[in-house]
Design a protein around this motif. Structure first.
Motif, PDB file in Angstrom:
ATOM      1  N   GLY A 245     -13.055  17.662 128.826  1.00 28.49           N
ATOM      2  CA  GLY A 245     -12.150  18.989 129.015  1.00 28.49           C
ATOM      3  C   GLY A 245     -10.900  19.310 128.521  1.00 28.49           C
ATOM      4  N   SER A 246     -10.335  20.504 128.537  1.00 28.61           N
ATOM      5  CA  SER A 246      -8.986  20.655 127.761  1.00 28.61           C
ATOM      6  C   SER A 246      -7.863  20.035 128.538  1.00 28.61           C
ATOM      7  N   ASN A 247      -7.882  19.944 129.894  1.00 31.77           N
ATOM      8  CA  ASN A 247      -6.898  19.430 130.501  1.00 31.77           C
ATOM      9  C   ASN A 247      -6.768  18.025 130.776  1.00 31.77           C
ATOM     10  N   ALA A 248      -7.701  17.204 130.132  1.00 33.64           N
ATOM     11  CA  ALA A 248      -7.762  15.826 130.155  1.00 33.64           C
ATOM     12  C   ALA A 248      -6.645  15.052 129.194  1.00 33.64           C
ATOM     13  N   ASN A 249      -5.983  14.145 129.757  1.00 28.77           N
ATOM     14  CA  ASN A 249      -4.850  13.381 129.190  1.00 28.77           C
ATOM     15  C   ASN A 249      -5.498  12.247 128.371  1.00 28.77           C
ATOM     16  N   VAL A 250      -5.460  12.247 127.068  1.00 32.29           N
ATOM     17  CA  VAL A 250      -5.993  11.197 126.313  1.00 32.29           C
ATOM     18  C   VAL A 250      -4.866  10.356 125.724  1.00 32.29           C
ATOM     19  N   ALA A 251      -5.073   9.204 125.711  1.00 29.37           N
ATOM     20  CA  ALA A 251      -4.128   8.191 124.933  1.00 29.37           C
ATOM     21  C   ALA A 251      -5.147   7.106 124.107  1.00 29.37           C
ATOM     22  N   CYS A 252      -4.874   7.271 122.779  1.00 29.46           N
ATOM     23  CA  CYS A 252      -5.755   6.358 121.956  1.00 29.46           C
ATOM     24  C   CYS A 252      -5.026   5.682 120.866  1.00 29.46           C
ATOM     25  N   LEU A 253      -5.249   4.530 120.982  1.00 28.52           N
ATOM     26  CA  LEU A 253      -4.531   3.555 119.841  1.00 28.52           C
ATOM     27  C   LEU A 253      -5.263   2.957 119.023  1.00 28.52           C
ATOM     28  N   THR A 254      -5.075   3.336 117.726  1.00 28.38           N
ATOM     29  CA  THR A 254      -5.773   2.521 116.589  1.00 28.38           C
ATOM     30  C   THR A 254      -5.073   1.366 116.171  1.00 28.38           C
ATOM     31  N   ILE A 255      -5.848   0.386 116.442  1.00 31.06           N
ATOM     32  CA  ILE A 255      -5.126  -0.840 115.902  1.00 31.06           C
ATOM     33  C   ILE A 255      -4.967  -0.835 114.177  1.00 31.06           C
ATOM     34  N   GLY A 256      -3.858  -1.612 113.895  1.00 35.13           N
ATOM     35  CA  GLY A 256      -3.232  -1.482 112.355  1.00 35.13           C
ATOM     36  C   GLY A 256      -4.130  -2.339 111.657  1.00 35.13           C
ATOM     37  N   GLY A 257      -5.155  -3.098 111.922  1.00 36.56           N
ATOM     38  CA  GLY A 257      -5.869  -3.724 111.047  1.00 36.56           C
ATOM     39  C   GLY A 257      -5.937  -5.555 111.458  1.00 36.56           C
ATOM     40  N   VAL A 258      -6.175  -6.236 110.448  1.00 40.25           N
ATOM     41  CA  VAL A 258      -6.350  -7.839 110.535  1.00 40.25           C
ATOM     42  C   VAL A 258      -5.182  -8.323 109.760  1.00 40.25           C
ATOM     43  N   ASP A 259      -4.809  -9.338 110.447  1.00 40.33           N
ATOM     44  CA  ASP A 259      -3.551  -9.971 109.782  1.00 40.33           C
ATOM     45  C   ASP A 259      -3.936 -11.667 109.421  1.00 40.33           C
ATOM     46  N   CYS A 260      -3.049 -12.404 109.343  1.00 35.86           N
ATOM     47  CA  CYS A 260      -3.301 -13.665 109.097  1.00 35.86           C
ATOM     48  C   CYS A 260      -3.575 -14.330 110.660  1.00 35.86           C
ATOM     49  N   GLU A 261      -4.525 -15.158 110.799  1.00 31.53           N
ATOM     50  CA  GLU A 261      -4.709 -16.059 112.287  1.00 31.53           C
ATOM     51  C   GLU A 261      -3.775 -17.236 112.092  1.00 31.53           C
ATOM     52  N   ASN A 262      -3.245 -17.498 113.266  1.00 30.91           N
ATOM     53  CA  ASN A 262      -2.564 -18.529 113.486  1.00 30.91           C
ATOM     54  C   ASN A 262      -2.778 -19.181 115.133  1.00 30.91           C
ATOM     55  N   THR A 263      -3.749 -19.585 115.398  1.00 26.52           N
ATOM     56  CA  THR A 263      -4.053 -20.145 116.474  1.00 26.52           C
ATOM     57  C   THR A 263      -4.378 -21.681 116.682  1.00 26.52           C
ATOM     58  N   TRP A 264      -3.684 -22.286 117.684  1.00 31.10           N
ATOM     59  CA  TRP A 264      -3.712 -23.767 118.073  1.00 31.10           C
ATOM     60  C   TRP A 264      -4.595 -23.752 119.311  1.00 31.10           C
ATOM     61  N   SER A 265      -5.005 -22.783 119.797  1.00 30.03           N
ATOM     62  CA  SER A 265      -5.407 -22.752 121.344  1.00 30.03           C
ATOM     63  C   SER A 265      -6.567 -23.525 121.530  1.00 30.03           C
ATOM     64  N   HIS A 266      -7.604 -23.930 120.323  1.00 27.66           N
ATOM     65  CA  HIS A 266      -8.278 -24.991 120.487  1.00 27.66           C
ATOM     66  C   HIS A 266      -7.786 -26.619 120.434  1.00 27.66           C
ATOM     67  N   GLN A 267      -6.362 -26.557 120.233  1.00 29.99           N
ATOM     68  CA  GLN A 267      -5.897 -27.905 120.145  1.00 29.99           C
ATOM     69  C   GLN A 267      -4.705 -27.954 120.974  1.00 29.99           C
ATOM     70  N   LEU A 268      -4.751 -27.047 121.969  1.00 28.23           N
ATOM     71  CA  LEU A 268      -3.470 -27.080 123.072  1.00 28.23           C
ATOM     72  C   LEU A 268      -3.427 -28.398 123.893  1.00 28.23           C
ATOM     73  N   ASP A 269      -4.982 -28.743 124.246  1.00 24.62           N
ATOM     74  CA  ASP A 269      -4.856 -29.997 124.989  1.00 24.62           C
ATOM     75  C   ASP A 269      -4.390 -31.086 124.119  1.00 24.62           C
ATOM     76  N   SER A 270      -4.816 -31.278 123.043  1.00 28.25           N
ATOM     77  CA  SER A 270      -4.331 -32.488 122.120  1.00 28.25           C
ATOM     78  C   SER A 270      -2.583 -32.224 121.905  1.00 28.25           C
ATOM     79  N   LEU A 271      -1.975 -30.936 121.829  1.00 29.30           N
ATOM     80  CA  LEU A 271      -0.697 -31.162 121.650  1.00 29.30           C
ATOM     81  C   LEU A 271       0.281 -31.583 123.118  1.00 29.30           C
ATOM     82  N   LEU A 272      -0.540 -31.244 124.136  1.00 24.39           N
ATOM     83  CA  LEU A 272      -0.017 -31.633 125.383  1.00 24.39           C
ATOM     84  C   LEU A 272       0.110 -33.168 125.587  1.00 24.39           C
ATOM     85  N   ALA A 273      -1.199 -33.896 125.013  1.00 25.21           N
ATOM     86  CA  ALA A 273      -1.506 -35.152 125.164  1.00 25.21           C
ATOM     87  C   ALA A 273      -0.557 -35.861 124.309  1.00 25.21           C
ATOM     88  N   LEU A 274      -0.083 -35.150 123.036  1.00 22.04           N
ATOM     89  CA  LEU A 274       0.981 -35.766 122.385  1.00 22.04           C
ATOM     90  C   LEU A 274       2.243 -35.668 122.923  1.00 22.04           C
TER      91      LEU A 274
END
Length: 265
Positions: free
Chosen positions: A14-43
């Motif tokens: 309806g016309s009185n609805a409040n809408v907020a729509c965020l369009t994500i800006g695309g794709v950037d480089c990946e940089n994740t160490w989530s899969h090696q976080l346990d290894s970092l903690l061990a080190l």
């Protein structure tokens, strides 16, 4: 198709609805160490955890080399074996990584009275360990450029950390990886270097910034060059409804976008 679906939803609201729509800006480089976080903690530990770290890295590297069709068939088995392997490792670890996603890493302290094999006492010992892990992670940098591996480490509220009845899925520390560039090797303050033994299958990842589109009586028409993050949406809606924004909530309320706060629920 997506634009048509959004338009259909707005028309139905309806016309009185409040809408907020965020369009994500695309794709950037990946940089994740989530899969090696346990290894970092061990080190970080005094014993270094070298043998366990090397074993896990070899298994992760071997998995990445498998064809996609093979991965799909053996994924359930791989998940069970990984969970059993990691559970055995974590019995003797002061803190351990929790599975979440590639954007953030999660750390849960092996807290006495909360974990089955708890070894860290609540209070001073717990706070000291969290501070040490935070400092060690935030000190990791790419040796050549000096770029930090970790953007920040977020601490969850203490009432959730100490409560034995708190959900086991909640971490004590949330690790936000920097997205400035892909980092393959980092250096600690002691000069020790840690290489990322294997990375995710994707070479890029979505960014959280984008363009915000607002419509409805709650919002003011606004043309701005300022960027907006998905983290800004919830604080903005809370402020528009005269609700307090918790200090711990990431993001910022976009005050300039609010035409006038509404009353009621």
């Amino acid at each position: 198709a997506l634009d048509d679906a959004v338009a259909e939803l707005i028309d139905a609201a309806g016309s009185n609805a409040n809408v907020a729509c965020l369009t994500i800006g695309g794709v950037d480089c990946e940089n994740t160490w989530s899969h090696q976080l346990d290894s970092l903690l061990a080190l970080f530990r005094a014993d270094g955890g070298q043998g366990q770290t090397q074993t896990y890295n070899r298994l992760g590297g071997a998995w990445n080399w498998l064809p996609h069709t093979t991965k799909r068939w053996i994924l359930p088995l791989k998940t069970r074996l990984r969970d059993a392997y990691m559970a055995a490792r974590r019995k003797s670890a002061p803190a351990f990584a929790m599975p979440l996603n590639e954007e953030h890493g999660c750390i849960r302290v092996n807290l006495r009275g909360r974990e089955p094999n708890g070894m860290i006492e609540p209070g001073a010992q717990y706070e000291r360990l969290c501070a040490e892990i935070t400092a060690q992670l935030e000190a990791l940098r790419e040796a050549e450029s000096g770029v930090r591996l970790v953007q920040e480490v977020v601490h969850l509220p203490t009432r959730l950390q100490y409560d034995p009845s708190s959900p086991t899925s909640l971490p004590d520390l949330l690790v936000v990886w920097t997205r400035e560039k892909t980092i393959e090797e980092v250096e600690s303050v002691t000069g020790a270097r840690y290489a990322r033994a294997f990375g995710p299958a994707r070479l890029g990842d979505h960014v959280i910034d984008g363009m915000l589109i607002l419509d409805g009586p709650l919002w003011r028409n606004l043309n701005s060059e300022d960027s907006c993050s998905v983290l800004d949406i919830t604080p903005t809606i809370l402020q528009a409804h005269n609700q307090p924004v918790p200090p711990s909530m990431p993001g910022r309320p976009l005050t300039a976008c609010i035409a006038g706060a509404v009353t009621g629920s």
